[in-house]
Design an enzyme around this catalytic site. Structure first.
Site, PDB file in Angstrom:
ATOM      1  NE  ARG A 172      -3.863   0.306   2.360  1.00  0.00           N
ATOM      2  CZ  ARG A 172      -4.901   0.784   3.258  1.00  0.00           C
ATOM      3  NH1 ARG A 172      -4.836   0.122   4.466  1.00  0.00           N
ATOM      4  NH2 ARG A 172      -5.421   1.865   3.112  1.00  0.00           N
ATOM      5  CB  CYS A 220      -2.343   4.053   9.323  1.00  0.00           C
ATOM      6  SG  CYS A 220      -3.825   4.713  10.311  1.00  0.00           S
TER       7      CYS A 220
END
Length: 263
Positions: A172, A220
């Site tokens: 990611r 995050c």
């Protein structure tokens, strides 16, 4: 105060308000699990509704709650100023850590996370109950700003001048896949330390991992995993680091520049 305690220690917290914040990302409410069994006296908080603020066009998927709304939730749970609070989830520590972080940000000092969550509690032989408590309303006062928080602008500055750490999975971070947010990649200048490598029960290992990053701030996808990392850093005996609470979901909602690859 240590931010995490085990089941035996938690069972001795006679005056603590217990908060059940079990949660599944993108899944249904965990009300049924709470009804089926929870720690004795535990009050159920809906993570998305009670711990986080409403989602808007910008701000990310798990924004900070309005102080007045959070105060009402905590008072309804029976929390007074100075009341010890024990937070638990299934054991992965995501929702419990973000709740711990939010309450600490809100000025509550005596907040701890049950290490291993409800699974550790039952694994240690302690009972559950199905009764829904009716706590006497508390008088806690929410005073936000007790933990360092970054927004998109200050996160960009931090990445340029210090060390901004992306704790999402490496693929990611590199922008190879993005299962949740509409844009893949990472904040330009950020480095990657995957939170999945953390063992919250091993403070020595956590200290070894995070002590080399004394000026790091963390983000995050939506501020949940980053809060878990802040808990890990604190559990290592290090100062609680800044968190970009809107995280990647806030960053892309504002149309900010995106980096891909390893840097």
């Amino acid at each position: 105060m240590r931010p995490m305690i085990d089941a035996d220690e938690a069972s001795d917290l006679r005056d603590a308000v217990r908060l059940d914040v079990r949660w599944t990302l993108g899944g249904p409410s965990r009300e049924a699990d709470y009804a089926a069994g929870h720690l004795p006296g535990a009050v159920r908080l809906d993570f998305d509704r009670d711990v986080c603020g409403p989602v808007g066009a910008v701000g990310g998927r798990h924004p900070l709650p309005e102080p007045e709304a959070l105060q009402a939730v905590l008072r309804a749970a029976g929390i007074d100023d100075g009341t010890p609070v024990l937070v638990y989830d299934d054991g992965e520590g995501m929702a419990a850590a973000r709740t711990w972080w939010t309450l600490r940000w809100a000025g509550l000092e005596h907040v701890q996370v049950l290490q291993g969550g409800i699974k550790a509690w039952t694994g240690a032989g302690f009972p559950l109950e199905t009764q829904t408590p009716e706590p006497k309303p508390g008088n806690v006062t929410v005073s936000p700003g007790h933990l360092p928080v970054l927004d998109a602008e200050s996160a960009a500055d931090w990445a340029r001048d210090r060390e901004l750490v992306d704790v999402r999975a490496p693929e990611r971070y590199r922008g190879e896949m993005e299962p949740v947010d509409p844009v893949a990649g990472h904040v330009p200048g950020a480095i990657n330390l995957f939170l999945g490598d953390d063992d919250l029960s091993d403070p020595d290992r956590l200290r070894e991992r995070y002590a080399p990053h004394p000026e790091a701030a963390y983000y995050c996808g939506s501020g949940v995993g980053a809060a878990r990392t802040a808990l890990a850093v604190t559990a290592a005996g290090l100062p609680t680091p800044p968190v970009y609470i809107g995280s990647w979901s806030d960053w892309v909602s504002r149309g900010r520049d995106v980096a891909t690859g390893e840097k």
